[in-house]
Motif scaffolding. Sequence first.
Motif, short mmCIF file in Angstrom:
data_model
loop_
_atom_site.label_atom_id
_atom_site.label_comp_id
_atom_site.label_asym_id
_atom_site.label_seq_id
_atom_site.Cartn_x
_atom_site.Cartn_y
_atom_site.Cartn_z
N SER A 167 49.34 29.57 38.59
CA SER A 167 49.57 30.00 39.97
C SER A 167 50.80 30.89 40.05
CB SER A 167 49.73 28.79 40.90
OG SER A 167 48.54 28.06 40.98
N LYS A 168 51.86 30.50 39.33
CA LYS A 168 53.08 31.30 39.32
C LYS A 168 52.85 32.64 38.63
CE LYS A 168 56.33 28.64 41.12
NZ LYS A 168 57.19 29.06 42.26
N SER A 169 52.12 32.62 37.51
CA SER A 169 51.86 33.89 36.81
C SER A 169 51.02 34.81 37.66
CB SER A 169 51.18 33.62 35.46
OG SER A 169 49.87 33.14 35.62
N TYR A 203 42.79 33.79 37.41
CA TYR A 203 41.77 33.11 38.21
C TYR A 203 40.82 32.29 37.32
CZ TYR A 203 42.95 35.17 42.72
OH TYR A 203 43.58 35.50 43.90
N VAL A 204 40.55 32.79 36.11
CA VAL A 204 39.72 32.03 35.17
C VAL A 204 40.39 30.70 34.85
CG1 VAL A 204 38.89 31.94 32.78
CG2 VAL A 204 38.54 34.01 34.14
N GLN A 205 41.69 30.77 34.56
CA GLN A 205 42.42 29.54 34.22
C GLN A 205 42.49 28.58 35.39
OE1 GLN A 205 43.31 28.76 31.25
NE2 GLN A 205 42.94 30.72 30.25
N LEU A 206 42.45 29.11 36.60
CA LEU A 206 42.47 28.27 37.80
C LEU A 206 41.06 27.84 38.21
CD1 LEU A 206 45.17 30.16 39.90
CD2 LEU A 206 45.42 27.92 38.81
N LYS A 207 40.08 28.22 37.37
CA LYS A 207 38.66 27.86 37.60
C LYS A 207 38.14 28.40 38.94
CE LYS A 207 39.13 23.67 34.80
NZ LYS A 207 38.75 24.40 33.57
N GLU A 208 38.48 29.68 39.18
CA GLU A 208 38.00 30.38 40.37
C GLU A 208 37.24 31.62 39.90
OE1 GLU A 208 40.79 30.90 43.59
OE2 GLU A 208 42.06 29.26 42.80
N PRO A 209 35.95 31.47 39.56
CA PRO A 209 35.20 32.56 38.92
C PRO A 209 34.96 33.78 39.80
CG PRO A 209 33.75 30.72 39.46
CD PRO A 209 35.14 30.24 39.71
N ASP A 210 34.79 33.60 41.10
CA ASP A 210 34.46 34.75 41.96
C ASP A 210 35.59 35.78 42.00
OD1 ASP A 210 31.96 33.76 42.45
OD2 ASP A 210 32.51 32.79 44.34
N ALA A 212 37.95 36.04 39.89
CA ALA A 212 38.14 36.48 38.50
C ALA A 212 37.20 37.62 38.18
CB ALA A 212 37.92 35.32 37.54
N LEU A 213 35.94 37.47 38.55
CA LEU A 213 34.94 38.52 38.30
C LEU A 213 35.27 39.78 39.07
CD1 LEU A 213 32.28 39.30 36.93
CD2 LEU A 213 31.08 38.34 38.93
N HIS A 214 35.75 39.62 40.29
CA HIS A 214 36.10 40.77 41.13
C HIS A 214 37.17 41.63 40.44
CE1 HIS A 214 37.27 43.18 44.58
NE2 HIS A 214 38.52 42.75 44.44
N TYR A 215 38.23 41.01 39.95
CA TYR A 215 39.31 41.78 39.34
C TYR A 215 38.95 42.28 37.95
CZ TYR A 215 42.36 40.89 43.25
OH TYR A 215 42.91 40.87 44.50
N TYR A 216 38.11 41.56 37.24
CA TYR A 216 37.61 42.07 35.96
C TYR A 216 36.78 43.34 36.18
CZ TYR A 216 39.07 38.17 32.97
OH TYR A 216 39.80 37.26 32.25
N ASN A 217 35.94 43.32 37.23
CA ASN A 217 35.11 44.49 37.54
C ASN A 217 35.96 45.68 37.96
OD1 ASN A 217 32.67 43.25 36.97
ND2 ASN A 217 32.35 42.53 39.07
N LEU A 218 37.05 45.42 38.69
CA LEU A 218 37.96 46.50 39.08
C LEU A 218 38.57 47.16 37.85
CD1 LEU A 218 39.89 45.09 42.18
CD2 LEU A 218 38.19 46.92 42.14
N GLY A 219 38.81 46.33 36.83
CA GLY A 219 39.45 46.84 35.63
C GLY A 219 38.48 47.47 34.67
#
Length: 219
Positions: A167-169, A203-210, A212-219
């Motif tokens: 969360s801090k990172s 977000y992956v580490q926080l187990k929030e896939p949606d 996580a996928l959004h920012y992976y797609n942006l990248g």
Amino acid sequence: MLNLKLKFFILFITIGTATLVKGQEYSSAYLESKSYDYLSLLFSMKIKDTLTAKQIARATIIKGKLEGNYTKIGLGYEQLARVSEKEEALKMLDSTIHYSINSDHIDFPAIGYLYKSYFQFYDEKYVASLQNAILGYRSAKSKNNVEQQIAALNTISAVNKLWGNYSKSLETDFLTLELIKKFDTLQDNKNYLTTLKNIGLGYVQLKEPDPALHYYNLG
């Protein structure tokens, strides 16, 4: 201004590895008579010649002390750090911070904190690394030095990831992204894509896939 990541790379590969020793090529009087710009350029040209590079850095320190220019004294010690063994380099960086603590130069004293943080991170001294990264960030923020702020935030985020403080990172990564978006010229380098990837990983580490996928797609 030399790219900070390139400076880190140069510092990393030169400390303890400058084995091409040619001896002193210049007299101290000659060096001390030259401008700081000339000395900085000459130092960059001679950085693999350990003895000469140290002589040039010391000339900058002596010249700075004679003129009461504490920023240049700090610069000289930062240059010495680049051509010294690691333990000695850390002492030189302490001197960089000490002399340039009240400098109005955009790079100082943050550069001393950030270099220390960098080496402490790779020495697995994460508490010390985090502390110096925070100090470097505060200094860089006070000077509106975006490049240094991003470098500091990257280290802060990395330490928190290692400690499992995702969360801090993530908070730090979002702050980095905000800086990159605010200064358009920085979006042309790898910082933007790397930060998006780091946010996705958080977000992956926080187990929030949606998200996580959004920012992976942006990248």
